[in-house]
Design a protein around this motif. Structure first.
Motif, PDB file in Angstrom:
ATOM      1  N   UNK A  62       0.834  -1.201   0.000  1.00 45.82           N
ATOM      2  CA  UNK A  62       0.000   0.000   0.000  1.00 45.82           C
ATOM      3  C   UNK A  62       0.875   1.259   0.000  1.00 45.82           C
ATOM      4  N   UNK A  63       1.921   1.250   0.801  1.00 47.80           N
ATOM      5  CA  UNK A  63       2.811   2.416   0.857  1.00 47.80           C
ATOM      6  C   UNK A  63       3.519   2.632  -0.475  1.00 47.80           C
ATOM      7  N   UNK A  64       3.957   1.555  -1.103  1.00 47.53           N
ATOM      8  CA  UNK A  64       4.661   1.664  -2.380  1.00 47.53           C
ATOM      9  C   UNK A  64       3.727   2.150  -3.488  1.00 47.53           C
ATOM     10  N   UNK A  65       2.528   1.611  -3.533  1.00 51.80           N
ATOM     11  CA  UNK A  65       1.588   1.942  -4.604  1.00 51.80           C
ATOM     12  C   UNK A  65       1.007   3.349  -4.432  1.00 51.80           C
ATOM     13  N   UNK A  66       0.614   3.671  -3.197  1.00 54.87           N
ATOM     14  CA  UNK A  66      -0.077   4.949  -2.978  1.00 54.87           C
ATOM     15  C   UNK A  66       0.867   6.123  -2.750  1.00 54.87           C
ATOM     16  N   UNK A  67       2.132   5.830  -2.428  1.00 50.93           N
ATOM     17  CA  UNK A  67       3.166   6.865  -2.300  1.00 50.93           C
ATOM     18  C   UNK A  67       2.802   7.976  -1.312  1.00 50.93           C
ATOM     19  N   UNK A  68       2.200   7.584  -0.190  1.00 51.47           N
ATOM     20  CA  UNK A  68       1.803   8.562   0.822  1.00 51.47           C
ATOM     21  C   UNK A  68       2.892   8.914   1.811  1.00 51.47           C
ATOM     22  N   UNK A  69       4.011   8.204   1.744  1.00 47.13           N
ATOM     23  CA  UNK A  69       5.139   8.505   2.621  1.00 47.13           C
ATOM     24  C   UNK A  69       4.823   8.277   4.088  1.00 47.13           C
ATOM     25  N   UNK A  70       5.600   8.961   4.945  1.00 45.97           N
ATOM     26  CA  UNK A  70       5.460   8.793   6.388  1.00 45.97           C
ATOM     27  C   UNK A  70       4.069   9.164   6.890  1.00 45.97           C
ATOM     28  N   UNK A  71       3.402  10.090   6.203  1.00 44.59           N
ATOM     29  CA  UNK A  71       2.072  10.497   6.633  1.00 44.59           C
ATOM     30  C   UNK A  71       1.042   9.385   6.455  1.00 44.59           C
ATOM     31  N   UNK A  72       1.291   8.472   5.534  1.00 43.87           N
ATOM     32  CA  UNK A  72       0.362   7.369   5.273  1.00 43.87           C
ATOM     33  C   UNK A  72       0.524   6.230   6.276  1.00 43.87           C
ATOM     34  N   UNK A  73       1.702   6.114   6.880  1.00 44.34           N
ATOM     35  CA  UNK A  73       2.023   4.970   7.732  1.00 44.34           C
ATOM     36  C   UNK A  73       1.015   4.765   8.862  1.00 44.34           C
ATOM     37  N   UNK A  74       0.652   5.785   9.649  1.00 42.07           N
ATOM     38  CA  UNK A  74      -0.290   5.534  10.751  1.00 42.07           C
ATOM     39  C   UNK A  74      -1.624   4.960  10.293  1.00 42.07           C
ATOM     40  N   UNK A  75      -2.133   5.419   9.164  1.00 43.63           N
ATOM     41  CA  UNK A  75      -3.406   4.896   8.655  1.00 43.63           C
ATOM     42  C   UNK A  75      -3.289   3.427   8.265  1.00 43.63           C
ATOM     43  N   UNK A  76      -2.190   3.066   7.619  1.00 43.35           N
ATOM     44  CA  UNK A  76      -2.008   1.674   7.211  1.00 43.35           C
ATOM     45  C   UNK A  76      -1.837   0.771   8.436  1.00 43.35           C
ATOM     46  N   UNK A  77      -1.084   1.226   9.416  1.00 39.65           N
ATOM     47  CA  UNK A  77      -0.918   0.434  10.641  1.00 39.65           C
ATOM     48  C   UNK A  77      -2.253   0.259  11.352  1.00 39.65           C
ATOM     49  N   UNK A  78      -3.044   1.329  11.404  1.00 39.23           N
ATOM     50  CA  UNK A  78      -4.358   1.254  12.056  1.00 39.23           C
ATOM     51  C   UNK A  78      -5.295   0.312  11.310  1.00 39.23           C
ATOM     52  N   UNK A  79      -5.179   0.260  10.002  1.00 41.81           N
ATOM     53  CA  UNK A  79      -6.056  -0.600   9.196  1.00 41.81           C
ATOM     54  C   UNK A  79      -5.663  -2.069   9.275  1.00 41.81           C
ATOM     55  N   UNK A  80      -4.365  -2.367   9.268  1.00 37.72           N
ATOM     56  CA  UNK A  80      -3.931  -3.749   9.112  1.00 37.72           C
ATOM     57  C   UNK A  80      -3.453  -4.430  10.391  1.00 37.72           C
ATOM     58  N   UNK A  81      -2.997  -3.684  11.384  1.00 40.87           N
ATOM     59  CA  UNK A  81      -2.581  -4.336  12.625  1.00 40.87           C
ATOM     60  C   UNK A  81      -3.701  -5.135  13.284  1.00 40.87           C
ATOM     61  N   UNK A  82      -4.965  -4.668  13.253  1.00 42.00           N
ATOM     62  CA  UNK A  82      -6.027  -5.467  13.872  1.00 42.00           C
ATOM     63  C   UNK A  82      -6.258  -6.822  13.208  1.00 42.00           C
ATOM     64  N   UNK A  83      -5.707  -7.018  12.010  1.00 45.06           N
ATOM     65  CA  UNK A  83      -5.894  -8.292  11.317  1.00 45.06           C
ATOM     66  C   UNK A  83      -4.791  -9.309  11.633  1.00 45.06           C
ATOM     67  N   UNK A  84      -3.861  -8.943  12.503  1.00 46.92           N
ATOM     68  CA  UNK A  84      -2.833  -9.879  12.951  1.00 46.92           C
ATOM     69  C   UNK A  84      -3.387 -10.621  14.162  1.00 46.92           C
ATOM     70  N   UNK A  85      -3.430 -11.963  14.146  1.00 48.39           N
ATOM     71  CA  UNK A  85      -3.978 -12.705  15.282  1.00 48.39           C
ATOM     72  C   UNK A  85      -3.238 -12.388  16.578  1.00 48.39           C
ATOM     73  N   UNK A  86      -3.994 -12.367  17.690  1.00 44.43           N
ATOM     74  CA  UNK A  86      -3.425 -11.946  18.972  1.00 44.43           C
ATOM     75  C   UNK A  86      -2.865 -13.090  19.805  1.00 44.43           C
TER      76      UNK A  86
END
Length: 197
Positions: A62-86
């Motif tokens: 997502x970061x490579x394709x959308x090229x949002x840089x450091x500003x995009x990172x928090x949104x991606x972490x918030x979206x995908x971290x919950x999908x990692x089993x606990x």
């Protein structure tokens, strides 16, 4: 990063330039894992059990394709971290895949509420999936989304039986318009067992 990691942090991420150099190699290494974690559930539904590696690759993509840089990172972490089993659950991205747009619309129109109908069968016990509450997956008109995120919380006794080769493990859906079961192979069980603490 160890396989049992439960969260991706900014320190785990490569820069776009670094990721571009290793992207093909990482994709090739991830393919066998993704194959084991993918289960066809009936003719049009696929269950993809997620883990740290699949989510790390997705974030990097997502970061490579959308090229949002450091500003995009928090949104991606918030979206995908919950999908990692606990450590006491399995987490799946469930997709209804129909190429024809007319057939897709008609099918999804009949599948309202399907997000509440997925389950794991561990021996005699049925563990209901819990849909992620990020957005509504069924519209007011009853049309279901084609993508669902579902967690399957397991008790310690379920984890023990999941690891026991003598126990039958199934994944299923019991929606009135889409009722299907699929067995989980020994190789897939071994792979998914790594999600448990």
């Amino acid at each position: 990063m160890p396989r049992d990691a439960r969260e991706i942090t900014p320190n785990d991420l490569l820069t776009d330039a670094e990721f571009a150099k290793v992207r093909r190699e990482r994709r090739t290494a991830l393919l066998p894992i993704k194959r084991l974690r993918r289960i066809d559930l009936g003719p049009i539904c696929t269950v993809h059990f997620e883990c740290y590696e699949t989510m790390l690759f997705q974030i990097q993509e997502m970061l490579l394709i959308e090229k949002g840089g450091d500003e995009q990172v928090p949104d991606e972490l918030a979206a995908y971290n919950p999908l990692i089993p606990n450590g006491s659950e399995l987490v799946a991205t469930i997709m209804f895949e129909i190429d024809d747009p007319v057939r897709r619309a008609a099918t999804l129109a009949r599948l309202g509420g399907v997000e509440d109908c997925f389950f794991l069968q561990v021996g005699e016990d049925r563990i209901r999936g819990r849909p992620e509450g990020d957005v509504e997956r069924t519209r007011d008109d009853g049309k279901a989304s084609s993508v669902h995120f579902v967690r399957f919380p397991l008790q310690p006794e379920h984890v023990a039986r999941f690891r026991d080769p003598a126990t039958t493990i199934l994944v299923g859906c019991d929606h009135e318009h889409y009722s299907h079961l699929a067995g989980i192979s020994p190789a897939t069980r071994a792979e998914l067992s790594r999600d448990f603490a």
